[in-house]
Design a protein around this motif. Structure first.
Motif: not given
Length: 338
Positions: A79-83, A137-150
């Motif tokens: 998992v890659v997390i962007l917040t 990193l070949q993630p199988d899930l990315i989690i982010g936020s619309k307010v930051r990375q739309e």
């Protein structure tokens, strides 16, 4: 007649021998007992069930989020997390990300998560994640936020299934449950939330009449100051605990930049403030705090006269914005009031 009798006798004797041979043969083919070490015992077929049918592929789950719907299979492992708040959510659910955006404070992580983040790849910051590095990193899930990375959602969703929350601050609990759904960790998330709610209940019981205190929240930045209201991260936790806020701070909004003329709005029974520095090693935010605290309007605040002003961590009370920080903030509040 004698010949005929001998014929039948020979016939039946031969038949009896054949029958005995067949029975003996069947007995030698018996299945080994359970736990037998017989090397000739047939191996278990792991490809088919006892019914002879192959197991069905796990169906994809559909997760609704700020950018639409995303299909996710099984339990993501890379998992890659962007917040920042999302990083805390993953850690609280027992998931160590393969990549994460750096913390707003720290090098590169907040002090309270530093140990748990050892070995995690830094993939830029919330405002500018490194797309190429994320893909590597070949993630199988990315989690982010619309307010930051739309703007980069489409690029991210080409790399892996991507789920975005809408915003931050007062929404941290809703975001936490969204992330848990994407991670297929709903049961674990319910337990984390149950534990936090119990922590709040225990804190309320300990605080008792002290909950009637009016709590003021202020932040000093390089060259400016802000008052934080009910929709801020700290404001939401104060409200859940049941604290009062000064009348001027009971606004349904996150924060507001104020001038020195509005210092009287910072008054309360107890005041917590935190300081933000734009660059590590600088003290411009601290210089602002010092300047404002030397102003006659500040010195005239009742909370200042009562010597009830306390500096707290910007990370814990504001920028981290996740479940771990929430727990730590409750602990700190108990410490100040006890």
């Amino acid at each position: 007649m004698v010949r005929q009798h001998r014929f039948y006798t020979g016939f039946f004797a031969t038949a009896l021998v054949l029958i005995l041979m067949m029975v003996t043969g069947c007995g030698n083919q018996a299945t080994p007992e359970s736990g037998s070490n017989n090397a000739s015992a047939p191996a278990e077929n792991t490809e088919n069930s006892s019914s002879g049918t192959a197991p069905q592929e796990e169906a994809a789950r559909v997760v609704k989020h700020a950018m639409g719907e995303t299909k996710i299979k099984g339990t993501p492992e890379k998992v890659v997390i962007l917040t920042n708040e999302g990083t805390e959510a993953l850690l609280a659910l027992g998931v160590k990300p393969v990549g994460a955006v750096k913390s707003w404070l720290g090098d590169p992580w907040y002090e309270h998560i530093k140990a748990e983040m050892e070995g995690v790849t830094v993939v830029g910051d919330e405002m500018q994640p490194n797309i190429e590095l994320i893909a590597s990193l070949q993630p199988d899930l990315i989690i982010g936020s619309k307010v930051r990375q739309e703007k980069v959602y489409n690029q991210l969703s080409q790399i892996a299934p991507t789920v975005f929350s809408e915003t931050f601050s007062g929404s941290w609990k809703e975001n936490f449950m969204l992330y848990a759904e994407a991670l297929n960790k709903q049961a674990e998330a319910e337990q984390v939330m149950s534990d936090f709610d119990q922590k709040i209940a225990d804190a309320k019981e300990k605080l008792g009449d002290k909950l009637s205190s009016k709590v003021s929240i202020v932040r000093f930045l390089p060259g400016s100051a802000r008052i934080y209201y009910k929709d801020s991260f700290s404001g939401v936790i104060l409200e859940q605990l049941g604290f009062n806020r000064p009348e001027s701070q009971q606004k349904d909004m996150l924060t507001e930049e104020v001038t020195k003329e509005r210092i009287p709005e910072m008054d309360g029974d107890i005041l917590f403030y935190f300081v933000w520095e734009d660059n590590p090693g600088e003290s411009k935010g601290a210089d602002t705090a010092k300047e404002w605290m030397n102003d006659p309007l500040w010195k005239n605040l009742e909370v200042v006269k009562q010597n009830n002003v306390h500096e707290v961590s910007d990370a814990i009370w504001n920028t981290a914005g996740g479940v771990k920080a929430a727990n730590l903030m409750v602990d700190e509040l108990l410490g100040y009031f006890e």
